[in-house]
Design a protein around this motif. Structure first.
Motif, PDB file in Angstrom:
ATOM      1  N   LEU A   1      52.613  45.242  44.153  1.00 40.12           N
ATOM      2  CA  LEU A   1      51.869  45.348  42.729  1.00 40.12           C
ATOM      3  C   LEU A   1      50.659  43.628  42.697  1.00 40.12           C
ATOM      4  N   SER A   2      50.679  43.425  44.008  1.00 41.74           N
ATOM      5  CA  SER A   2      50.278  41.659  43.906  1.00 41.74           C
ATOM      6  C   SER A   2      48.717  42.318  44.835  1.00 41.74           C
ATOM      7  N   LYS A   3      48.886  43.870  45.578  1.00 45.08           N
ATOM      8  CA  LYS A   3      48.046  43.556  46.324  1.00 45.08           C
ATOM      9  C   LYS A   3      46.710  44.592  45.619  1.00 45.08           C
ATOM     10  N   GLU A   4      47.444  45.604  44.235  1.00 42.42           N
ATOM     11  CA  GLU A   4      47.165  45.667  43.401  1.00 42.42           C
ATOM     12  C   GLU A   4      45.736  45.249  42.938  1.00 42.42           C
ATOM     13  N   PHE A   5      46.800  44.182  41.991  1.00 39.15           N
ATOM     14  CA  PHE A   5      45.852  43.068  41.646  1.00 39.15           C
ATOM     15  C   PHE A   5      44.426  42.320  42.542  1.00 39.15           C
ATOM     16  N   ASP A   6      44.857  42.096  44.014  1.00 38.43           N
ATOM     17  CA  ASP A   6      44.192  41.719  44.089  1.00 38.43           C
ATOM     18  C   ASP A   6      42.734  42.913  44.680  1.00 38.43           C
ATOM     19  N   ARG A   7      43.632  43.998  45.006  1.00 36.87           N
ATOM     20  CA  ARG A   7      42.223  45.092  45.229  1.00 36.87           C
ATOM     21  C   ARG A   7      41.331  45.183  43.460  1.00 36.87           C
ATOM     22  N   VAL A   8      42.113  45.080  42.094  1.00 40.75           N
ATOM     23  CA  VAL A   8      40.744  44.796  41.118  1.00 40.75           C
ATOM     24  C   VAL A   8      40.036  44.374  40.974  1.00 40.75           C
TER      25      VAL A   8
ATOM     26  N   VAL B   1      32.739  45.642  32.725  1.00 38.64           N
ATOM     27  CA  VAL B   1      32.850  44.259  33.737  1.00 38.64           C
ATOM     28  C   VAL B   1      33.746  43.205  33.427  1.00 38.64           C
ATOM     29  N   SER B   2      33.114  43.252  32.160  1.00 37.97           N
ATOM     30  CA  SER B   2      33.956  41.540  31.427  1.00 37.97           C
ATOM     31  C   SER B   2      35.520  41.934  30.852  1.00 37.97           C
ATOM     32  N   LEU B   3      35.107  43.626  30.746  1.00 44.31           N
ATOM     33  CA  LEU B   3      36.795  44.086  29.667  1.00 44.31           C
ATOM     34  C   LEU B   3      37.272  44.213  31.077  1.00 44.31           C
ATOM     35  N   ALA B   4      36.817  44.970  31.773  1.00 46.19           N
ATOM     36  CA  ALA B   4      38.281  45.034  32.847  1.00 46.19           C
ATOM     37  C   ALA B   4      38.699  43.585  33.658  1.00 46.19           C
ATOM     38  N   GLU B   5      37.675  42.606  33.463  1.00 44.99           N
ATOM     39  CA  GLU B   5      38.344  41.462  33.626  1.00 44.99           C
ATOM     40  C   GLU B   5      38.950  41.091  33.004  1.00 44.99           C
ATOM     41  N   GLU B   6      38.919  40.754  31.396  1.00 45.57           N
ATOM     42  CA  GLU B   6      39.900  40.815  30.288  1.00 45.57           C
ATOM     43  C   GLU B   6      41.055  40.874  30.741  1.00 45.57           C
ATOM     44  N   TYR B   7      40.875  42.700  30.505  1.00 47.40           N
ATOM     45  CA  TYR B   7      42.469  43.481  30.964  1.00 47.40           C
ATOM     46  C   TYR B   7      43.253  43.068  32.193  1.00 47.40           C
ATOM     47  N   LEU B   8      41.893  41.844  33.265  1.00 53.52           N
ATOM     48  CA  LEU B   8      43.245  42.382  34.257  1.00 53.52           C
ATOM     49  C   LEU B   8      44.164  40.959  34.459  1.00 53.52           C
ATOM     50  N   ARG B   9      43.270  39.748  33.405  1.00 52.71           N
ATOM     51  CA  ARG B   9      43.866  38.152  32.932  1.00 52.71           C
ATOM     52  C   ARG B   9      44.541  38.721  32.076  1.00 52.71           C
ATOM     53  N   LYS B  10      45.245  39.552  31.184  1.00 52.40           N
ATOM     54  CA  LYS B  10      46.097  40.158  30.396  1.00 52.40           C
ATOM     55  C   LYS B  10      47.294  40.793  31.461  1.00 52.40           C
ATOM     56  N   ALA B  11      47.137  41.525  32.124  1.00 51.78           N
ATOM     57  CA  ALA B  11      47.672  42.100  33.309  1.00 51.78           C
ATOM     58  C   ALA B  11      48.580  41.134  33.886  1.00 51.78           C
ATOM     59  N   GLU B  12      48.242  39.916  34.333  1.00 50.04           N
ATOM     60  CA  GLU B  12      48.329  39.372  35.216  1.00 50.04           C
ATOM     61  C   GLU B  12      49.428  38.147  34.682  1.00 50.04           C
TER      62      GLU B  12
ATOM     63  N   LEU C   1      46.393  46.777  33.670  1.00 54.47           N
ATOM     64  CA  LEU C   1      46.317  46.720  35.295  1.00 54.47           C
ATOM     65  C   LEU C   1      44.980  48.127  35.526  1.00 54.47           C
ATOM     66  N   ALA C   2      46.085  49.395  34.690  1.00 56.48           N
ATOM     67  CA  ALA C   2      45.266  51.101  34.847  1.00 56.48           C
ATOM     68  C   ALA C   2      43.759  50.680  33.681  1.00 56.48           C
ATOM     69  N   TYR C   3      43.870  49.765  32.757  1.00 51.90           N
ATOM     70  CA  TYR C   3      42.621  50.110  31.810  1.00 51.90           C
ATOM     71  C   TYR C   3      41.525  49.040  32.445  1.00 51.90           C
ATOM     72  N   ALA C   4      42.059  48.102  33.211  1.00 53.10           N
ATOM     73  CA  ALA C   4      40.633  46.972  34.067  1.00 53.10           C
ATOM     74  C   ALA C   4      40.879  47.973  35.491  1.00 53.10           C
ATOM     75  N   ARG C   5      41.079  49.102  35.659  1.00 56.66           N
ATOM     76  CA  ARG C   5      40.146  49.201  37.208  1.00 56.66           C
ATOM     77  C   ARG C   5      39.601  50.356  36.533  1.00 56.66           C
ATOM     78  N   GLU C   6      40.186  51.207  35.285  1.00 61.84           N
ATOM     79  CA  GLU C   6      38.895  52.526  34.873  1.00 61.84           C
ATOM     80  C   GLU C   6      38.104  52.077  34.011  1.00 61.84           C
ATOM     81  N   ARG C   7      38.052  50.379  33.707  1.00 58.29           N
ATOM     82  CA  ARG C   7      36.922  49.973  33.116  1.00 58.29           C
ATOM     83  C   ARG C   7      35.934  49.387  34.100  1.00 58.29           C
ATOM     84  N   VAL C   8      36.337  49.254  35.026  1.00 56.50           N
ATOM     85  CA  VAL C   8      35.684  49.351  35.942  1.00 56.50           C
ATOM     86  C   VAL C   8      34.733  49.820  36.686  1.00 56.50           C
ATOM     87  N   GLU C   9      35.972  51.071  37.133  1.00 57.48           N
ATOM     88  CA  GLU C   9      34.833  52.222  37.295  1.00 57.48           C
ATOM     89  C   GLU C   9      33.847  53.041  36.490  1.00 57.48           C
ATOM     90  N   SER C  10      34.122  52.580  34.652  1.00 56.24           N
ATOM     91  CA  SER C  10      33.675  53.301  34.232  1.00 56.24           C
ATOM     92  C   SER C  10      32.124  52.369  34.153  1.00 56.24           C
TER      93      SER C  10
END
Length: 611
Positions: free
Chosen positions: A322-329, A361-372, A384-393
């Protein structure tokens, strides 16, 4: 010399305090109009107030002076009146400063009912029109130019009649208002007080006072009675399919990614999960086949979030993973933000693409913080899934950059200034919406957008900040428009009328913009409105499409100013001069404010549902 300067300065301040409406401004255009209000106190009465509107060259500031002091919603009314007047006229709000001087003989109840009058006066000042002094009006101003319901109409009608009114304009649908009468009955040593509610036909009451009461629905209609002019709207049309090739690129990219992800989760997902995902994918494909490519893109995006969440549930089995995926996103987000902040190739065409990417990308960061911060593992994985897909979008939107053949460069300082001004406007709009009971879910979403816009400004992502602020303005404005609209057949008909008007305005704004810029983002939101089954969401996205089109037009300096058209009215029937009956001949009116939350209106979830 210094003392003399200070003395002169203090004298100037005193002069302005004594007679603010007489103060002189450089290159000013001013109009004075009479408005009606209700006095505060145990026995409120109608009152006439003087409003002077002064417009000067400037940079989008609104100043309000009130004597006596009124509540904050008068400040909000002025801000909204200035912005709406400019929107209706096709004038850049940021090129002017607006001064509103409100003077009354007695303290008045704070309220938005002078908003319509203030908007009329602002239009008159911007266009150097004369105001008829025998026309009065009461009505809240909506950001789309519609006139909204108010209270105290009988009181205000009496005040207008006493001050020479021949025409009194009221919001459509308020011909009959319900008022309360307070009765006192003495029985022996006791006084019994009772209150009854009854309907009053304002048109009939106006006839008794020698005033013609007319219902109006929009500022344009009211303007004809005040000035004899209305606002001409250009007869331009645009073809949605003209942009199919560009929007198809978004859908193709998202469809390819979704199909690839589906192949990975087929062996992991439960049957009901697969069934739901397939249902969303089928809807996306149907939209694609019908040529609704942005809607298709959005549905594929929703499917990707669900599939990514399923994939995470089955493949992330330890805290280390989980920590690795957080770091990746997080690294993906930081790399993309760095690219966006350091880009020096922003132009009038690419502004909207960078803005869309920065917002996502700002929304991706917001949801990454929510995940953390989440204490629930499944919720953390979902965010975390939402954050990653937001980056892709965000990357998907940037993939359209190669389609731009020519682009006129824009300076970052200019974009930054626009973003700051729109953010300030959005913050004022939210304060106003809260003060007058705007729809709470939309206000909360607007507040979230403001938080995103602030962060984008701080990090140098100015295109995204401008668009996020505009989304906040759109939602806060819509929260105001839903005030007093009940979930009934009549309420739905009113919303449908607003949808038709919003669609027409969006088409007009896009048609004007496409003369200078390819309106990719406004067209995408327009299509999303077209295909949406939720009537309130449909209204919201038409309005968002229009405002984003106007924002891009402002950035590209392609504003098209509206022309005024002379209107000939049928002469009004003459009435004998009438003095209002004495107090004991008039029922003791107590207005019932028509402000009720729109039942059944749910949060639209702009930020999650659109791609």
């Amino acid at each position: 010399m210094r003392l003399r300067f200070i003395a002169l300065f203090l004298a100037l301040l005193v002069a302005l305090a004594i007679a603010p409406a007489e103060a002189q401004f450089v290159n000013e255009s001013r109009v004075t109009i009479k408005a009606v209000a209700v006095t505060s106190g145990e026995k409120p009465q109608g009152a006439v107030i003087d409003i002077t509107v002064i417009v000067t060259p400037g940079n989008g500031r609104v100043f309000v002076s009130t004597t006596p002091y009124t509540e904050i919603d008068m400040q909000g009314s002025a801000q909204l009146a200035a912005l709406t007047a400019c929107d209706l006229l096709g004038i850049d709000f940021m090129q002017h400063d607006f001064f509103y001087i409100i003077e009354a003989d007695a303290p008045i109840v704070g309220g938005p009912s002078a908003g319509g009058v203030m908007c009329i006066a602002t239009i008159a000042a911007l266009k150097n029109l004369s105001i008829k002094d025998d026309v009065f009006m009461t009505g809240m101003i909506y950001p789309d130019g519609f006139i909204g319901p108010v209270g105290g109409i009988p009181y205000k009608l009496e005040a207008a009649a006493s001050n020479g009114a021949k025409i009194f304009l009221i919001p459509k649908g308020q011909k009959v208002v319900y008022v309360q009468e307070r009765r006192e009955e003495r029985k022996g040593p006791f006084i019994f007080i009772s209150t009854t509610t009854r309907p009053v036909d304002v048109v009939e009451y106006g006839e008794k006072l020698g005033v013609k009461v007319i219902e109006v629905e929009t500022v344009e209609q009211a303007l004809t009675y005040y000035t004899g002019y209305t606002i001409e709207k250009p007869e331009l049309t645009f073809n949605l399919t003209k942009y199919s090739d560009v929007l198809m690129r978004l859908a193709d990219r998202m469809k390819s990614d979704a199909t690839s992800l589906l192949n990975r989760v087929k062996t992991l997902a439960k049957s009901d999960e697969l069934e739901r995902i397939q249902e969303i994918m089928d809807e996306a494909e149907k939209c694609y086949e019908n040529g609704n490519y942005y809607t298709s893109t959005s549905k594929y995006f929703v499917a990707k979030i669900e599939m990514r969440y399923i994939l995470y549930r089955h493949t992330i089995t330890s805290d280390e993973e989980l920590s690795k995926e957080f770091d990746r996103v997080e690294k993906d987000i930081e790399n993309l933000k760095e690219y966006l902040k350091n880009s020096d190739s922003i132009g009038v065409e690419s502004f909207q693409l960078y803005g869309a990417a920065e917002e996502r990308v700002s929304l991706a960061e917001e949801y990454l913080r929510k995940a953390e911060m989440s204490t629930d593992r499944n919720k953390a994985l979902e965010n975390l899934a939402y954050a990653r897909e937001r980056v892709e979008s965000a990357r998907v939107w940037l993939s359209l950059l190669p389609t731009i053949e020519e682009d006129v460069p824009l300076g970052k300082d200019e974009i930054k200034r626009r973003a700051q001004l729109y953010l300030s406007q959005a913050e004022s709009m939210i304060i106003y919406a809260r003060a007058i009971g705007g729809q709470s879910d939309l206000i909360n979403e607007a507040s979230d957008d403001i938080a995103v816009a602030r962060g984008q400004l701080d990090e140098g992502m100015y295109c995204g900040a401008a668009i996020s602020a505009m989304e906040a303005i759109t939602k806060a404005s819509l929260s105001i428009e839903l005030i007093g609209i009940e979930y009934t057949r009549a309420g739905r008909e009113l919303i449908e009328a607003k949808v038709d008007a919003a669609k027409e305005s969006a088409e007009s704004s896009i048609s004007e913009l496409e003369q200078y810029v390819t309106p990719i983002l406004p067209v995408a939101y327009y299509e999303f409105a077209e295909t949406n089954d939720n009537i309130v969401a449909k209204l919201a996205y038409y309005k968002l499409s229009e405002r984003i089109a106007k924002l891009i037009g402002v950035v590209a300096k392609s504003y098209v100013e509206r022309e005024l058209v002379k209107v000939e009215h049928v002469p009004l029937p003459t009435h004998p001069v009438s003095t209002p009956p004495k107090a004991y001949e008039i029922p003791a009116f107590q207005a019932v404010e028509a402000v009720a939350a729109a039942a059944g209106v749910v949060a639209l979830g702009f930020r999650r549902k659109k791609e």
